[in-house]
Design an enzyme around this catalytic site. Sequence first.
Site, PDB file in Angstrom:
ATOM      1  N   ASP A  72       0.831  -1.200   0.000  1.00  0.00           N
ATOM      2  CA  ASP A  72       0.000   0.000   0.000  1.00  0.00           C
ATOM      3  C   ASP A  72       0.867   1.252   0.000  1.00  0.00           C
ATOM      4  O   ASP A  72       0.534   2.265  -0.628  1.00  0.00           O
ATOM      5  CB  ASP A  72      -0.924  -0.017   1.221  1.00  0.00           C
ATOM      6  CG  ASP A  72      -1.892   1.149   1.228  1.00  0.00           C
ATOM      7  OD1 ASP A  72      -2.145   1.731   0.147  1.00  0.00           O
ATOM      8  OD2 ASP A  72      -2.395   1.504   2.299  1.00  0.00           O
ATOM      9  N   ASP A  75       2.820   1.473  -3.657  1.00  0.00           N
ATOM     10  CA  ASP A  75       2.125   1.949  -4.855  1.00  0.00           C
ATOM     11  C   ASP A  75       2.054   3.476  -4.904  1.00  0.00           C
ATOM     12  O   ASP A  75       2.131   4.083  -5.969  1.00  0.00           O
ATOM     13  CB  ASP A  75       0.729   1.319  -4.984  1.00  0.00           C
ATOM     14  CG  ASP A  75      -0.210   1.716  -3.850  1.00  0.00           C
ATOM     15  OD1 ASP A  75       0.210   2.475  -2.954  1.00  0.00           O
ATOM     16  OD2 ASP A  75      -1.358   1.238  -3.848  1.00  0.00           O
ATOM     17  N   GLY A  76       1.950   4.103  -3.724  1.00  0.00           N
ATOM     18  CA  GLY A  76       1.969   5.560  -3.682  1.00  0.00           C
ATOM     19  C   GLY A  76       3.326   6.108  -4.093  1.00  0.00           C
ATOM     20  O   GLY A  76       3.407   7.107  -4.818  1.00  0.00           O
ATOM     21  N   ARG A  80       4.209   8.478  -7.548  1.00  0.00           N
ATOM     22  CA  ARG A  80       4.939   9.749  -7.546  1.00  0.00           C
ATOM     23  C   ARG A  80       6.226   9.664  -8.363  1.00  0.00           C
ATOM     24  O   ARG A  80       6.554  10.576  -9.113  1.00  0.00           O
ATOM     25  CB  ARG A  80       5.259  10.167  -6.108  1.00  0.00           C
ATOM     26  CG  ARG A  80       4.028  10.516  -5.271  1.00  0.00           C
ATOM     27  CD  ARG A  80       4.421  11.065  -3.919  1.00  0.00           C
ATOM     28  NE  ARG A  80       5.126  10.082  -3.108  1.00  0.00           N
ATOM     29  CZ  ARG A  80       4.525   9.210  -2.297  1.00  0.00           C
ATOM     30  NH1 ARG A  80       3.196   9.194  -2.207  1.00  0.00           N
ATOM     31  NH2 ARG A  80       5.236   8.360  -1.576  1.00  0.00           N
ATOM     32  N   THR A  86      -3.204   8.466 -10.794  1.00  0.00           N
ATOM     33  CA  THR A  86      -4.472   8.479 -11.521  1.00  0.00           C
ATOM     34  C   THR A  86      -5.631   8.396 -10.538  1.00  0.00           C
ATOM     35  O   THR A  86      -5.478   7.907  -9.411  1.00  0.00           O
ATOM     36  CB  THR A  86      -4.570   7.281 -12.500  1.00  0.00           C
ATOM     37  OG1 THR A  86      -4.460   6.050 -11.756  1.00  0.00           O
ATOM     38  CG2 THR A  86      -3.462   7.336 -13.540  1.00  0.00           C
ATOM     39  N   ASP A  93      -6.900   1.965  -4.640  1.00  0.00           N
ATOM     40  CA  ASP A  93      -6.144   1.876  -3.394  1.00  0.00           C
ATOM     41  C   ASP A  93      -7.072   1.977  -2.185  1.00  0.00           C
ATOM     42  O   ASP A  93      -6.980   1.181  -1.246  1.00  0.00           O
ATOM     43  CB  ASP A  93      -5.097   2.989  -3.370  1.00  0.00           C
ATOM     44  CG  ASP A  93      -4.234   2.945  -2.122  1.00  0.00           C
ATOM     45  OD1 ASP A  93      -3.658   1.887  -1.837  1.00  0.00           O
ATOM     46  OD2 ASP A  93      -4.139   3.960  -1.423  1.00  0.00           O
ATOM     47  N   ASP A  97      -8.100  -0.983   0.555  1.00  0.00           N
ATOM     48  CA  ASP A  97      -7.919  -0.779   2.001  1.00  0.00           C
ATOM     49  C   ASP A  97      -9.199  -1.085   2.770  1.00  0.00           C
ATOM     50  O   ASP A  97      -9.188  -1.766   3.800  1.00  0.00           O
ATOM     51  CB  ASP A  97      -7.487   0.658   2.283  1.00  0.00           C
ATOM     52  CG  ASP A  97      -6.073   0.944   1.828  1.00  0.00           C
ATOM     53  OD1 ASP A  97      -5.308  -0.016   1.646  1.00  0.00           O
ATOM     54  OD2 ASP A  97      -5.738   2.131   1.656  1.00  0.00           O
TER      55      ASP A  97
END
Length: 251
Positions: A72, A75-76, A80, A86, A93, A97
């Site tokens: 999690d 992926d952020g 960046r 997107t 995401d 969660d």
Amino acid sequence: MASQKVVANGSSTKPHSQSNPLPRWLRTNNVYLFVPNLIGYARIVLASISLVYMPIHPLTCTILYGVSCILDALDGYAARKFSQSTKFGAVLDMVTDRCTTSCLLMFLSAAYPEHPGLKILFQFLLSLDLASHYMHMYAMMEKGAGSHKSVDREQSKILNLYYTNKTVLFTFCAANELHFVSLYLLSFPSPSAARDAILPFIKGMAYVTFPICFGKQIINFVQMARAAETLVNIDNESRQLAHQLNGEKKE
């Protein structure tokens, strides 16, 4: 002069192109295949497999669930780094969660039959988590915000700090999951000496993460209350505008 212009503007001079950090096989314009979304799909697969092991093998389930949670954060970072942020990825995401946490809370609601009050508590926490995030997402969309994380200080100082400070966001989300995972592990009887050895660590993790987990539920409540306030304000503005337009038509 003409020959100089041909040399200066001709095809022989290569235009400067911005370097792409992605390997060629990962370069695509298909949003579904962006790197952060591929990581999101992996999270879903790992979380789904963890559900199979949840009632029968706590260690395997915890490892799979934990890797899914770690991804999690990855992926952020990928979004960046590769400029692949997107709206689809943000929603994917958040939905992942909510689903993974909900499944764990559903298990916990039945994991302590000797404490019937916990069943109601976990059901309440599940409902609060889903309701607060759904209302918040809808309110921010109606407000015209580019992201559900675009919360200004006027709307809520708590939510602004929570969503804009990556350290705060990571701490609360990680501690929230760790607390629920520790309660999950404690729900199983002790089948081996190895588990007995780490039992104090699991209990310690449950105690340490409890205050932050409790704070996360307060944030969820604040989020739901502020979302409701935002939606009511939008409704009032729409009704006032409609009333003014009706008044002008009558005149």
